[in-house]
Design an enzyme around this catalytic site. Sequence first.
Site, short mmCIF file in Angstrom:
data_model
loop_
_atom_site.label_atom_id
_atom_site.label_comp_id
_atom_site.label_asym_id
_atom_site.label_seq_id
_atom_site.Cartn_x
_atom_site.Cartn_y
_atom_site.Cartn_z
N ASN A 9 0.87 -1.19 0.00
CA ASN A 9 0.00 0.00 0.00
C ASN A 9 0.90 1.23 0.00
O ASN A 9 1.51 1.55 1.00
CB ASN A 9 -0.89 -0.05 1.25
N TRP A 10 0.94 1.91 -1.14
CA TRP A 10 1.87 3.04 -1.28
C TRP A 10 1.33 4.32 -0.66
O TRP A 10 2.04 5.33 -0.60
CB TRP A 10 2.18 3.29 -2.76
N LYS A 11 0.08 4.30 -0.27
CA LYS A 11 -0.54 5.50 0.32
C LYS A 11 -0.33 6.70 -0.61
O LYS A 11 -0.27 6.52 -1.82
CB LYS A 11 -0.01 5.72 1.74
N HIS A 94 -9.47 1.18 5.36
CA HIS A 94 -8.13 1.26 5.95
C HIS A 94 -8.19 2.16 7.18
O HIS A 94 -8.95 3.13 7.22
CB HIS A 94 -7.15 1.82 4.91
N GLU A 96 -6.44 4.53 8.14
CA GLU A 96 -6.32 5.99 7.88
C GLU A 96 -7.63 6.55 7.34
O GLU A 96 -7.97 7.71 7.59
CB GLU A 96 -5.14 6.23 6.92
N GLU A 166 -5.14 -5.13 10.84
CA GLU A 166 -4.15 -4.06 10.98
C GLU A 166 -4.42 -3.26 12.25
O GLU A 166 -5.23 -2.33 12.23
CB GLU A 166 -4.24 -3.11 9.79
N GLY A 172 2.58 2.08 10.92
CA GLY A 172 3.58 3.13 10.75
C GLY A 172 4.31 3.49 12.04
O GLY A 172 5.00 4.51 12.10
N SER A 212 3.43 -2.15 10.35
CA SER A 212 4.87 -2.20 10.63
C SER A 212 5.54 -3.49 10.18
O SER A 212 6.44 -4.00 10.84
CB SER A 212 5.14 -1.90 12.11
N GLY A 233 2.87 -1.29 4.30
CA GLY A 233 2.83 0.14 4.00
C GLY A 233 4.24 0.65 3.72
O GLY A 233 4.79 0.46 2.64
N GLY A 234 4.86 1.27 4.74
CA GLY A 234 6.16 1.93 4.60
C GLY A 234 7.20 1.14 3.83
O GLY A 234 7.82 1.66 2.90
P1 PGA Z 1 2.88 0.28 7.70
O1 PGA Z 1 1.43 0.50 7.09
O2 PGA Z 1 3.43 -0.98 7.09
O3 PGA Z 1 3.67 1.49 7.27
O4 PGA Z 1 2.72 0.17 9.17
C1 PGA Z 1 0.57 -0.59 6.94
C2 PGA Z 1 -0.73 -0.12 6.33
O5 PGA Z 1 -1.13 1.01 6.61
O6 PGA Z 1 -1.37 -0.85 5.57
#
Ligand code: PGA
Length: 252
Positions: A9-11, A94, A96, A166, A172, A212, A233-234
């Site tokens: 997930n590149w956000k 998600h 966020e 999640e 993050g 994470s 994510g990251g």
């Molecule tokens: P993260 O994000 O790996 O940066 O913790 C995961 C996500 O939001 O799907």
Amino acid sequence: MGKKLIIGNWKMNLTIHEASLYIHKLDKLIVSYSNVEIVVAPSFLALPALSMQVDHSKFKLAAQDFYWRDEGAFTGEVSAHQLRGLVKYALVGHSERRHIFGESGRVIRHKVQAALRNDLIPVLCVGETATERADGETIGALQDQIIEGLANVTSDEAAKVVIAYEPAWAIGAGKTPSPRQINQAINGIRNQVAHLFGDKTARDIRVLYGASVTKDNAASFLDISGVDGLLVGGDSLNAHAFSEIVNKAQEL
Ligand code: PGA
């Protein structure tokens, strides 16, 4: 056992040009594609270009979000109907979206239905907050999110859905739950799915862990019973790190 599902997930990162370079690099770093389904979720902007660029037998695309109505006067929105044919998967709910943009359970339920109606596989994201965990309400919070998200879905449809566990407090944050906590959460999710749709659906439904995940800890999550893949994510923004995660999933 099916293929491991690894989603990046590149956000709100990478331009169209950067996205294209990234995929080019990733393809060179991945050793084999046979046991893993690799999915990337770029911004809407990069989706058409990546769809032309990628070998679809190697990479699948996902949307990070969408609006649940198919069309109409909804300025700034993109619908599942418009994404049909362009992506295989779409993230729904998600953390966020829930916590920064205030997406409610009702909206998330509409989105799951919109994805299914448009032949996209919804990746329903669920997770407890730090407070819910501290108050011993983790399993209840997850089950509530499953009930809300999958209301009005048939058991055939539910079997297609992917659920991503999640924990909101770990995304993050460089923090992760213990393997035991992840296993308990995933059992809680499958128990709720069994309650709603029966044991077979609970066995068949794919459940991912996310929050994470890094190239260094990915294998330890994939070892946990009940984990069918990862939502990254990251570390998915770095082609080297993401390819290592994929290569580890491949070896298991
Ligand atoms: P993260 O994000 O790996 O940066 O913790 C995961 C996500 O939001 O799907």
